[in-house]
Scaffold this motif. Structure first.
Motif, short mmCIF file in Angstrom:
data_model
loop_
_atom_site.label_atom_id
_atom_site.label_comp_id
_atom_site.label_asym_id
_atom_site.label_seq_id
_atom_site.Cartn_x
_atom_site.Cartn_y
_atom_site.Cartn_z
N ALA A 14 14.75 28.26 23.47
CA ALA A 14 13.59 28.42 24.54
C ALA A 14 12.22 28.34 23.80
O ALA A 14 11.28 28.06 24.75
N SER A 15 12.13 28.07 22.72
CA SER A 15 10.86 27.51 22.43
C SER A 15 10.90 26.80 20.88
O SER A 15 11.79 26.60 20.30
N GLY A 16 9.74 26.25 20.46
CA GLY A 16 9.52 25.62 19.10
C GLY A 16 10.50 24.72 18.75
O GLY A 16 10.73 23.72 19.59
N ILE A 17 11.07 24.78 17.52
CA ILE A 17 12.12 23.83 17.17
C ILE A 17 13.08 23.37 18.14
O ILE A 17 13.52 22.48 18.33
N GLY A 18 13.66 24.85 18.70
CA GLY A 18 14.93 24.59 19.67
C GLY A 18 14.49 23.79 20.68
O GLY A 18 15.38 22.99 20.96
N VAL A 35 20.81 27.70 24.21
CA VAL A 35 21.25 28.87 23.85
C VAL A 35 19.77 29.81 23.55
O VAL A 35 19.01 29.47 22.72
N ASP A 36 19.78 30.98 24.31
CA ASP A 36 18.74 31.79 23.85
C ASP A 36 18.57 33.35 24.46
O ASP A 36 19.55 33.52 24.99
N VAL A 37 18.13 34.21 24.02
CA VAL A 37 17.84 35.50 24.60
C VAL A 37 16.64 35.49 25.63
O VAL A 37 16.65 36.37 26.58
N ASN A 88 22.39 25.66 14.55
CA ASN A 88 22.09 27.29 14.55
C ASN A 88 20.56 27.32 13.95
O ASN A 88 20.45 27.51 12.82
N ASN A 89 19.97 27.61 14.66
CA ASN A 89 18.46 27.61 14.67
C ASN A 89 17.64 28.88 15.19
O ASN A 89 16.62 28.97 14.39
N ALA A 90 18.43 29.74 16.04
CA ALA A 90 17.66 30.71 16.32
C ALA A 90 17.19 31.70 15.05
O ALA A 90 18.06 31.95 14.11
N ALA A 156 12.96 40.56 3.82
CA ALA A 156 14.20 40.50 4.70
C ALA A 156 14.42 39.05 5.18
O ALA A 156 15.12 38.63 5.25
N TYR A 157 13.09 38.34 5.70
CA TYR A 157 13.29 37.05 5.93
C TYR A 157 13.76 35.91 5.08
O TYR A 157 14.63 35.22 4.83
N THR A 158 12.93 36.14 3.92
CA THR A 158 13.38 35.26 2.79
C THR A 158 14.88 35.42 2.38
O THR A 158 15.42 34.51 1.98
N PRO A 189 5.93 25.53 6.29
CA PRO A 189 5.27 26.19 7.46
C PRO A 189 4.77 25.37 8.50
O PRO A 189 4.22 24.23 8.48
N LEU A 190 5.17 25.90 9.82
CA LEU A 190 4.93 25.11 11.11
C LEU A 190 4.04 25.75 12.07
O LEU A 190 3.54 26.70 11.94
N ARG A 191 3.28 24.85 12.64
CA ARG A 191 2.32 25.27 13.79
C ARG A 191 2.78 26.03 14.96
O ARG A 191 2.56 25.29 15.85
N THR A 192 3.83 26.83 14.75
CA THR A 192 4.65 27.33 16.01
C THR A 192 4.34 28.82 16.20
O THR A 192 3.62 29.35 15.18
N GLU A 193 4.51 29.33 17.27
CA GLU A 193 3.97 30.62 17.49
C GLU A 193 4.71 31.67 16.67
O GLU A 193 4.00 32.50 16.08
#
Ligand code: NAD
Length: 257
Positions: A14-18, A35-37, A88-90, A156-158, A189-193
């Motif tokens: 729905a956004s960004g890389i995907g 695919v997204d939510v 698998n990007n979400a 958690a992310y890492t 690091p990306l310039r995404t939301e």
């Protein structure tokens, strides 16, 4: 066209890389299951693909749900006849993800469920379909933080992205003789939301930029191009790789082991 006759599932479309990957993969000949939510965003991505003359369908699926992942794979096979690429990007970066002391268990659990279990479930249901289609390519979005400590604490992310890298390596070895390649895409690091929400002041942005040899944030489009390469047959001898697309950060800070 580099993805002629391929059918690709892209999660987090729905956004960004995907989204960028959906548009690019379709322009290169793939039929895309987006695919997204986020239904509004996912449908917008499909509209973008269709307006450009490509083929795409939106499927609402939460990657942390086994039933939903089974449905997204079924949708690819029913709508487009097979599965050849699974991206698998979400992923999420929780606003309350911090150091170990401050991070609540619910933040840890949610991050693991989406970022790590989501990749496992995508593979659990996607690999049998790739087998039925004679093989294919899996790309799992990890991150540079899987390989080096980030200045902003987000344990958690890492940890989830470290898990994605390890899972990718193992799956690559297991399925290497089945014509199924599995690689981890490690964006810087990306310039995404996702990141700009976190680096919400100029000072925070500059603190991160200091460490990027290229001196700028990456673009989602640049990650889509890297994913396109890994998805395509041009990457036919590449499996189990941590494919760095990070403006040089790991070159500057990570010692090869
Ligand atoms: P984004 O927020 O623009 O896109 C992520 C998408 O995933 C969103 O559309 C969101 O709705 C979707 N999503 C979230 N939870 C979901 C779920 N349970 N099921 C299905 N979809 C879900 O962010 P992005 O920057 O495009 O991130 C894509 C991937 O890249 C993520 O895995 C992220 O961790 C990774 N990444 C991003 C950066 C960065 O700086 N932005 C850096 C390294 C890695």
């Amino acid at each position: 066209m580099r993805l002629n006759d391929k059918v690709a599932i892209i999660t987090g479309a729905a956004s960004g890389i995907g989204r960028e990957a959906a548009v690019l993969f379709a322009a290169e000949g793939a039929a895309v299951v987006a695919v997204d939510v986020n239904d509004a965003g996912g449908r917008e991505t499909v509209d973008l693909v269709k307006k450009a003359g490509g083929r795409a369908e939106y499927v609402h699926a939460d990657v942390s749900s086994s039933r939903d992942c089974a449905r997204m794979v079924q949708a690819a096979e029913e709508t487009f006849g097979k599965l050849s690429v699974l991206f698998n990007n979400a992923g999420i970066m929780h606003a309350r993800d911090d150091d170990a002391i401050a991070t609540d268990e619910d933040v840890w659990d949610l991050t693991m469920r989406i970022n790590l279990k989501g990749v496992y479930l995508g593979c659990k249901h996607g690999i049998p379909a790739l087998r039925r289609g004679g093989g294919g390519s899996i790309i799992n979005t990890a991150s540079f933080v899987a390989l080096l400590g980030a200045a902003t604490p987000q344990v958690a992310y890492t940890a989830s992205k470290g898990g994605v890298v390890a899972l990718t390596r193992e799956l690559a070895v297991i399925h290497a003789r089945e014509n199924i390649r599995v690689n981890a895409l490690c964006p810087g690091p990306l310039r995404t939301e996702l990141l700009m929400k976190l680096l919400d002041t100029e000072e925070k942005k500059q603190r991160r930029l200091v460490h990027i040899p290229m001196g700028r944030f990456g673009e989602a489009k640049e990650m889509a191009r890297a994913a396109l390469f890994l998805a395509s047959d041009e990457a036919s001898y590449i499996t189990g790789a941590n494919f760095m697309a990070d403006g040089g950060i790991t070159a500057a800070y990570v010692t090869p082991t």
